[in-house]
Motif scaffolding. Structure first.
Motif, short mmCIF file in Angstrom:
data_model
loop_
_atom_site.label_atom_id
_atom_site.label_comp_id
_atom_site.label_asym_id
_atom_site.label_seq_id
_atom_site.Cartn_x
_atom_site.Cartn_y
_atom_site.Cartn_z
N LEU A 30 0.83 -1.21 0.00
CA LEU A 30 0.00 0.00 0.00
C LEU A 30 0.86 1.26 0.00
N ALA A 31 1.96 1.22 0.74
CA ALA A 31 2.85 2.38 0.79
C ALA A 31 3.51 2.62 -0.57
N VAL A 32 3.94 1.53 -1.22
CA VAL A 32 4.54 1.67 -2.55
C VAL A 32 3.51 2.20 -3.54
N GLU A 34 0.98 4.14 -2.91
CA GLU A 34 0.76 5.57 -2.64
C GLU A 34 1.91 6.43 -3.16
N LEU A 35 3.14 5.93 -3.02
CA LEU A 35 4.31 6.69 -3.43
C LEU A 35 4.55 6.62 -4.94
N GLY A 36 4.04 5.59 -5.57
CA GLY A 36 4.26 5.40 -7.01
C GLY A 36 5.51 4.62 -7.30
N VAL A 37 6.65 5.13 -6.89
CA VAL A 37 7.92 4.41 -6.97
C VAL A 37 8.68 4.64 -5.67
N VAL A 38 9.52 3.68 -5.32
CA VAL A 38 10.39 3.81 -4.15
C VAL A 38 11.81 3.59 -4.62
N LYS A 39 12.66 4.57 -4.40
CA LYS A 39 14.05 4.47 -4.80
C LYS A 39 14.77 3.44 -3.93
N ALA A 40 15.60 2.62 -4.58
CA ALA A 40 16.41 1.65 -3.86
C ALA A 40 17.78 2.24 -3.54
N THR A 41 18.47 1.63 -2.60
CA THR A 41 19.86 2.00 -2.34
C THR A 41 20.74 1.39 -3.43
N ALA A 92 9.43 -12.10 -5.22
CA ALA A 92 9.30 -13.52 -5.52
C ALA A 92 7.85 -13.91 -5.76
N ALA A 93 6.93 -13.21 -5.11
CA ALA A 93 5.50 -13.46 -5.27
C ALA A 93 4.90 -12.69 -6.44
N GLY A 94 5.73 -11.95 -7.17
CA GLY A 94 5.23 -11.19 -8.32
C GLY A 94 4.43 -9.97 -7.94
N LEU A 95 4.70 -9.40 -6.75
CA LEU A 95 3.92 -8.27 -6.25
C LEU A 95 4.67 -6.95 -6.34
N LEU A 96 5.98 -7.01 -6.33
CA LEU A 96 6.82 -5.83 -6.52
C LEU A 96 7.78 -6.09 -7.66
N SER A 97 7.99 -5.09 -8.49
CA SER A 97 9.02 -5.17 -9.51
C SER A 97 10.19 -4.29 -9.10
N ARG A 99 13.32 -2.53 -10.94
CA ARG A 99 13.99 -2.23 -12.21
C ARG A 99 14.67 -0.87 -12.10
N LYS A 100 15.88 -0.82 -12.61
CA LYS A 100 16.63 0.45 -12.69
C LYS A 100 16.65 1.20 -11.37
N GLY A 101 16.85 0.44 -10.30
CA GLY A 101 17.00 1.06 -8.99
C GLY A 101 15.71 1.56 -8.36
N GLU A 102 14.56 1.06 -8.81
CA GLU A 102 13.28 1.49 -8.27
C GLU A 102 12.35 0.30 -8.03
N PHE A 103 11.56 0.42 -6.98
CA PHE A 103 10.50 -0.56 -6.70
C PHE A 103 9.17 0.02 -7.15
N GLN A 104 8.38 -0.82 -7.82
CA GLN A 104 7.04 -0.42 -8.22
C GLN A 104 6.08 -1.59 -8.02
N LEU A 105 4.82 -1.24 -7.83
CA LEU A 105 3.78 -2.25 -7.69
C LEU A 105 3.53 -2.93 -9.04
N THR A 106 3.22 -4.21 -9.01
CA THR A 106 2.84 -4.92 -10.23
C THR A 106 1.32 -4.92 -10.39
N LYS A 107 0.85 -5.28 -11.57
CA LYS A 107 -0.60 -5.38 -11.80
C LYS A 107 -1.22 -6.44 -10.89
N ARG A 108 -0.48 -7.50 -10.67
CA ARG A 108 -0.98 -8.56 -9.79
C ARG A 108 -1.22 -8.02 -8.38
N ALA A 109 -0.29 -7.21 -7.90
CA ALA A 109 -0.44 -6.64 -6.56
C ALA A 109 -1.63 -5.71 -6.50
N SER A 110 -1.83 -4.90 -7.51
CA SER A 110 -2.96 -3.98 -7.53
C SER A 110 -4.28 -4.72 -7.39
#
Length: 244
Positions: A30-32, A34-41, A92-97, A99-110
């Motif tokens: 839910l937090a991801v 709301e934020l749209g993308v979350v930057k990774a370290t 691993a559950a296909g809920l977060l992707s 890519r390119k240093g960012e986390f985003q929600l997948t369609k499955r998670a939505s």
């Protein structure tokens, strides 16, 4: 897990209100969202700002929250209970992707974040947790994939024996098929590896899913006795026409 095990994917959000791992996984998603993308370290972890947000929102036992704050001036992913695990489980559950240093929600998670799909989300997380995650990476004990490969047997034994409080030391060897018990890695510091492996590879994670409780309420403490909660029998079923 095999065909002898069935998981109820129709539980309600209220049914799962006391499941820390489910609740914290859902709050992360839910937090991801709301934020749209979350930057990774640079190492691909959740960043400190997001970690601090999740630490505030997570369902965490008060002693664990207090201990975390006592020993950490800033919070990294590894400091917040559950977050390191979720960093691996959610992709691993296909809920977060990632890519390119960012986390985003997948369609499955939505789709699965809809309140009415809470049971399906929980069943997916549980199955992927035991099938896809190498649990040895979280307890620093030797690899023993045979435990996860036959974990349905352990679930069945727990369902039979723990309607009331039961000493974990008494039940631990019986959670493993005989061939698995004989093949468990030995520990130099203990003559009985079955007790520690039962606790850290099976029992601890069932507690995090809200399925059993320890006699002690401390997440990091070793339990003397365990018993299953009502959610256990609501969620896990067995097809006894198929050999366990």
């Amino acid at each position: 897990m095999d065909e002898s095990l069935t998981l109820n994917d129709r539980l309600s959000l209220q049914d799962l209100s006391e499941s820390p791992l489910f609740q914290n996984a859902r709050r992360t998603l839910l937090a991801v969202r709301e934020l749209g993308v979350v930057k990774a370290t640079a190492t691909g972890s959740f960043n400190r700002k997001f970690t601090s947000q999740m630490f505030e929102e997570f369902m965490i036992a008060p002693p664990d929250r207090e201990m975390t704050l006592r020993y950490n001036k800033v919070l990294n992913q590894t400091d917040a209970p559950f977050l390191l695990l979720l960093r691996h489980l959610l992709p691993a559950a296909g809920l977060l992707s990632y890519r390119k240093g960012e986390f985003q929600l997948t369609k499955r998670a939505s789709t699965l974040l809809v309140d009415s799909h809470a049971g399906a989300l929980n069943a997916l997380l549980f199955r992927k947790f035991f099938l896809r995650i190498n649990l040895a990476g979280f307890d620093r004990l030797p690899d023993a994939p045979q435990i996860q490969n036959t974990v349905g047997y352990a679930f069945y034994q727990i369902s039979r024996w723990t309607d009331s409080w039961f000493d974990l030391a008494d039940i631990a060897p019986g959670l493993f098929l005989p061939a698995v018990l004989d093949s468990l890695p030995a520990f130099s510091w203990s003559q009985d590896s079955s007790l520690r492996l039962a606790e850290l590879r099976i029992v601890r994670h069932l507690r995090d899913f809200g399925l059993i409780e320890y006699e002690s309420g401390h997440r990091w403490g070793s339990p003397k006795r365990i018993r299953k909660l009502r959610l256990y029998d609501q969620f896990i079923g067995f097809n006894l026409t198929t050999s366990l």
